[in-house]
Design an enzyme around this catalytic site. Structure first.
Site, short mmCIF file in Angstrom:
data_model
loop_
_atom_site.label_atom_id
_atom_site.label_comp_id
_atom_site.label_asym_id
_atom_site.label_seq_id
_atom_site.Cartn_x
_atom_site.Cartn_y
_atom_site.Cartn_z
N SER A 142 12.20 7.63 -2.45
CA SER A 142 11.16 7.35 -1.46
C SER A 142 11.73 7.36 -0.06
CB SER A 142 10.51 5.99 -1.74
OG SER A 142 9.73 5.63 -0.62
N HIS A 150 9.41 11.39 -2.73
CA HIS A 150 8.25 10.49 -2.69
C HIS A 150 7.94 10.11 -1.24
CE1 HIS A 150 5.72 7.44 -4.76
NE2 HIS A 150 6.01 6.64 -3.74
N ASP A 162 5.33 7.77 1.09
CA ASP A 162 4.38 6.64 1.05
C ASP A 162 3.52 6.63 2.29
OD1 ASP A 162 5.09 5.13 -1.40
OD2 ASP A 162 7.06 5.09 -0.44
N MET A 198 0.65 4.77 4.31
CA MET A 198 0.01 3.44 4.43
C MET A 198 -0.86 3.40 5.67
SD MET A 198 3.32 1.12 3.61
CE MET A 198 4.36 1.44 2.19
N HIS A 215 2.10 9.45 -2.22
CA HIS A 215 1.47 8.22 -2.72
C HIS A 215 0.62 7.63 -1.61
CE1 HIS A 215 2.31 3.78 -4.14
NE2 HIS A 215 1.04 4.12 -4.26
N MET A 256 -1.59 4.93 -0.03
CA MET A 256 -2.02 3.53 -0.02
C MET A 256 -3.00 3.39 1.14
SD MET A 256 1.71 2.03 -0.91
CE MET A 256 2.38 3.62 -0.47
N MET A 278 2.65 0.28 -9.94
CA MET A 278 3.33 -0.43 -8.84
C MET A 278 4.08 -1.61 -9.45
SD MET A 278 3.06 0.99 -5.87
CE MET A 278 4.16 -0.28 -5.28
N ASP A 330 7.23 2.38 -9.48
CA ASP A 330 7.51 2.40 -8.04
C ASP A 330 7.62 0.98 -7.50
OD1 ASP A 330 7.60 2.99 -5.33
OD2 ASP A 330 5.57 3.80 -5.22
C1 DX5 Z 1 5.87 0.44 -1.70
C2 DX5 Z 1 6.02 1.91 -1.89
C3 DX5 Z 1 7.29 2.31 -2.52
C4 DX5 Z 1 8.52 1.94 -1.75
C5 DX5 Z 1 9.55 1.54 -2.76
O1 DX5 Z 1 4.60 0.12 -1.30
O2 DX5 Z 1 4.97 2.44 -2.68
O3 DX5 Z 1 7.33 3.71 -2.82
O4 DX5 Z 1 9.03 2.95 -0.93
O5 DX5 Z 1 10.60 1.00 -2.09
P1 DX5 Z 1 11.77 0.22 -2.84
O6 DX5 Z 1 12.40 1.17 -3.81
O7 DX5 Z 1 12.68 -0.16 -1.70
O8 DX5 Z 1 11.16 -0.98 -3.52
ZN ZN Z 2 5.25 4.66 -3.36
#
Ligand code: DX5
Ligand code: ZN
Length: 217
Positions: free
Chosen positions: A8, A33, A35, A37, A66, A68, A137, A175
Site C-alpha cells: 500500500s 495498492h 487507498d 479516502m 481501494h 474509502m 478490513m 488489509d
Molecule cells: C487503511 C488502508 C490500508 C492501509 C494499510 O484504511 O485501507 O490499505 O494502507 O496500512 P498498514 O499496512 O500500515 O496497516
Molecule cells: Zn486499503
C-alpha cells in the site's frame, strides 16, 4: 494458488514516489495498492486522480484501487480512466451494490467489495456470484500503521468456507496491520492477497520485506 502481495503506497514517501514505485516494480510484489479516502466515509483524506495517473505511468504492475469514499458510482469511469485494474468499493458505502459491481466489471476492471471490521461476511451471500474479490478490513479504515484486529481471522475462515462451498472464484484480500509475523496465519486462514503499508515502507529494506511477505518467512 500462490498468494499475492499488494504493497500500500499510503505509507510510501510521496516526495519520492517514482523511487518508491520503481522499488515495488523490481520487487516480488504482484499488485500496487492505492487507498482513496474522501474525509467523509473515513476521517482522513489521502489522494486522488493525479496521483493514480502518475503511478500508472511508472508502475509495471496492476493497480489495486481501494475506495474509502461515499457514492463511488459517481467516479467509476474516472478511476478506470486513471488506470485502476482492480476497483474495490466499501459495502457500507453502496446502496445499490449489485449495480455498482456490475458497472465496475462492464468498464473492464475486476470488482472488489470491502467490509469494515464490524460488518459480517454473511451479508455477501447474494453478491459473491457477481464479484472477483472481497477485501476484509483488518483494521478500522482511514489510517495506516494501526494494530491488526484479531477477530478478523474468524471472518476470513468463515468467508473462505462460503466461497469454497458455493464454488465461486472470488479472491480474499486482507488489509490493515499486516506484517511478516501474521502473514502466514492469514494465508492459512484462506487469504489470497496480502496488503501491507507500514510494515513494508517503514522497514529498513522494503523490497526484502515484500519478498518475506511473498515467501512467508
Ligand atoms: C487503511 C488502508 C490500508 C492501509 C494499510 O484504511 O485501507 O490499505 O494502507 O496500512 P498498514 O499496512 O500500515 O496497516
Ligand atoms: Zn486499503
Amino acid at each position: 494458488m500462490d498468494h499475492l502481495v499488494s504493497p500500500s503506497l499510503l505509507a510510501a514517501d510521496f516526495g519520492n514516489l517514482q523511487k518508491e514505485v520503481t522499488m515495488v516494480n523490481k520487487s516480488l510484489a504482484d499488485w500496487i495498492h492505492l487507498d482513496i479516502m474522501d474525509g467523509v466515509f473515513v476521517p482522513n483524506i489521502s489522494f486522488g486522480f493525479p496521483v493514480i495517473e502518475y503511478v500508472k505511468k511508472v508502475a509495471s504492475k496492476p493497480l489495486d484501487v481501494h475506495l474509502m469514499i461515499i457514492d463511488p458510482d459517481r467516479y467509476l469511469t474516472r478511476f478506470h480512466d486513471s488506470g485502476a485494474n482492480i476497483l474495490t468499493v466499501q459495502y457500507e458505502a453502496c446502496t445499490h451494490l449489485n449495480r455498482t459491481v456490475s458497472e465496475i466489471r462492464n468498464l473492464g476492471m475486476k470488482a472488489g467489495v470491502a467490509l469494515n471490521p464490524h460488518t459480517p461476511v454473511s451479508i455477501l451471500k447474494n453478491i459473491l456470484p457477481y464479484i472477483d474479490m472481497v477485501l476484509i478490513m483488518t483494521v478500522n479504515p482511514g489510517f495506516g500503521g494501526q494494530s491488526f484486529i484479531m477477530e478478523c481471522y474468524n471472518k476470513i475462515t468463515e468467508l473462505r468456507k462460503m466461497i469454497d462451498s458455493g464454488g465461486y472464484s472470488v479472491m480474499i484480500e486482507a488489509d490493515g496491520g499486516i506484517d511478516t509475523k501474521n502473514a502466514s496465519k492469514l494465508v492459512d486462514a484462506g487469504v489470497n492477497v496480502l496488503v501491507a503499508g507500514s510494515s513494508v515502507f517503514s522497514s529498513n529494506d522494503p523490497a526484502d520485506t515484500i519478498r518475506r511477505l511473498k515467501k512467508l518467512i
